[in-house]
Design an enzyme around this catalytic site. Structure first.
Site, PDB file in Angstrom:
ATOM      1  N   SER A 148       0.854  -1.170   0.000  1.00 38.01           N
ATOM      2  CA  SER A 148       0.000   0.000   0.000  1.00 38.01           C
ATOM      3  C   SER A 148       0.899   1.232   0.000  1.00 38.01           C
ATOM      4  O   SER A 148       1.846   1.318  -0.778  1.00 38.01           O
ATOM      5  CB  SER A 148      -0.950  -0.037   1.196  1.00 38.01           C
ATOM      6  OG  SER A 148      -1.782   1.106   1.228  1.00 38.01           O
ATOM      7  N   TYR A 162      -4.584   8.513  -6.298  1.00 28.93           N
ATOM      8  CA  TYR A 162      -3.690   7.519  -5.711  1.00 28.93           C
ATOM      9  C   TYR A 162      -4.150   7.139  -4.302  1.00 28.93           C
ATOM     10  O   TYR A 162      -4.237   5.949  -3.954  1.00 28.93           O
ATOM     11  CB  TYR A 162      -2.277   8.082  -5.678  1.00 28.93           C
ATOM     12  CG  TYR A 162      -1.210   7.097  -5.268  1.00 28.93           C
ATOM     13  CD1 TYR A 162      -0.845   6.044  -6.104  1.00 28.93           C
ATOM     14  CD2 TYR A 162      -0.548   7.238  -4.053  1.00 28.93           C
ATOM     15  CE1 TYR A 162       0.143   5.144  -5.728  1.00 28.93           C
ATOM     16  CE2 TYR A 162       0.448   6.349  -3.677  1.00 28.93           C
ATOM     17  CZ  TYR A 162       0.794   5.298  -4.513  1.00 28.93           C
ATOM     18  OH  TYR A 162       1.770   4.422  -4.134  1.00 28.93           O
ATOM     19  N   LYS A 166      -5.413   3.556  -2.656  1.00 25.80           N
ATOM     20  CA  LYS A 166      -4.717   2.947  -1.523  1.00 25.80           C
ATOM     21  C   LYS A 166      -5.625   2.831  -0.301  1.00 25.80           C
ATOM     22  O   LYS A 166      -5.541   1.829   0.435  1.00 25.80           O
ATOM     23  CB  LYS A 166      -3.454   3.740  -1.181  1.00 25.80           C
ATOM     24  CG  LYS A 166      -2.384   3.680  -2.271  1.00 25.80           C
ATOM     25  CD  LYS A 166      -1.946   2.249  -2.562  1.00 25.80           C
ATOM     26  CE  LYS A 166      -0.754   2.200  -3.515  1.00 25.80           C
ATOM     27  NZ  LYS A 166      -0.317   0.817  -3.796  1.00 25.80           N
TER      28      LYS A 166
END
Length: 293
Positions: A148, A162, A166
């Site tokens: 992660s 992003y 995650k």
């Protein structure tokens, strides 16, 4: 023999040489993880969009199988898992590492690029894990490692796509853990801070085109700052790879691993921030129950 005794016996007879299945192994952290696993005597199924590039990155080794895998393609994932089992008979450690970085302010990231980020860094691990879990369940053993980011713990500007991917990975992997634990399968989420990988290289990072004047100066400054960090990050990916090989040998790997001193700091700051937010309106928060029965 009880189920508990059976589980203990399995742990005691855990084969020293394990089979690692690593995505995104053609460069960056994935290559380092593959090298570390091979150096520890394990067999490695190293996957990437270009298996020739994977083979060149890792060199010749009888314990290495390079396999084509686009993590956004479920059929590719199924075929790669089948190739791994055909060659080595099992999968002991799955490392969901493949990823990229679509950076930019939310209003300037195109819907297509935002969705592409989710497809790669959230649905990619989901696709590969879905393909591998029947193998791990049949074995009644295995470890699913998902790379992660501290962006999965704390969001920030320029990270909307992003961080969304995650944060999604974090919720998925944490929820998966109790589902598969009864089958002897463990999960581990790894949150690296800034490591000198290839994530910030032009091959892995795509910056949204500056299209809105209100963001123009901040975009220029942020892109320059990110680009200046490439190759200067403090973390050593080879050391992280070795740490993952070490953690994978534990009977009870951690659900989360803060990778790097900066990641430890992010964890601590986030924990305090959440507690402060819970306390900020405590009386109002606690006043929302139905009155009476």
């Amino acid at each position: 023999m009880t189920e508990q005794h059976h589980t203990s016996e399995q742990k005691e007879t855990k084969p020293r040489k394990e089979v690692w299945f690593i995505t995104g192994a053609g460069r960056g952290l994935g290559t380092d993880i593959a090298r570390a696993a091979l150096a520890a005597g394990h067999a490695v199924v190293a996957t990437g969009r270009n298996p020739g590039k994977v083979s060149r990155a890792l060199g010749g080794n009888g314990n290495l199988l390079a396999v084509k895998l686009d993590v956004t393609d479920p059929a590719d994932a199924t075929a790669a898992v089948r190739a791994a089992v055909d060659r080595f008979g099992r999968i002991d450690v799955l490392v969901n590492n493949a990823g990229n970085f679509n950076a930019g302010f939310f209003e300037e990231i195109t819907p297509e690029d935002f969705r592409a980020q989710i497809e790669t860094t959230m649905f990619g691990p989901i696709n590969v894990t879905r393909a591998a879990l029947p193998v791990l369940r049949a074995q009644r053993s295995g470890l699913v490692v998902t790379i992660s980011s501290t962006a999965g713990i704390v969001g920030g500007e320029f990270l909307t796509a992003y961080a969304a991917s995650k944060f999604g990975v974090e919720g998925w992997a944490e929820s998966l853990a109790p589902e598969v634990a009864p089958f002897g399968i463990r999960t581990m989420i790894v949150e690296p801070g800034f490591f000198r990988t290839e994530l910030l290289t032009p091959e892995s990072t795509r910056y949204a085109k500056s299209t809105i004047e209100d963001y123009a100066e901040r975009t220029r400054q942020t892109v320059a700052a990110w680009q200046s960090m490439d190759g200067r990050q403090g973390g050593d990916p080879a050391k992280l790879a070795n740490a993952l090989v070490e953690l994978a040998q534990l009977d009870e790997p951690p659900l989360r691993f803060a990778a790097g001193a900066d990641a430890v700091g992010v964890f601590a700051a986030r924990a305090k921030e959440l507690q402060d937010q819970a306390d900020a309106h405590l009386e109002l928060s606690n006043s929302l129950a139905h009155d009476g029965a």
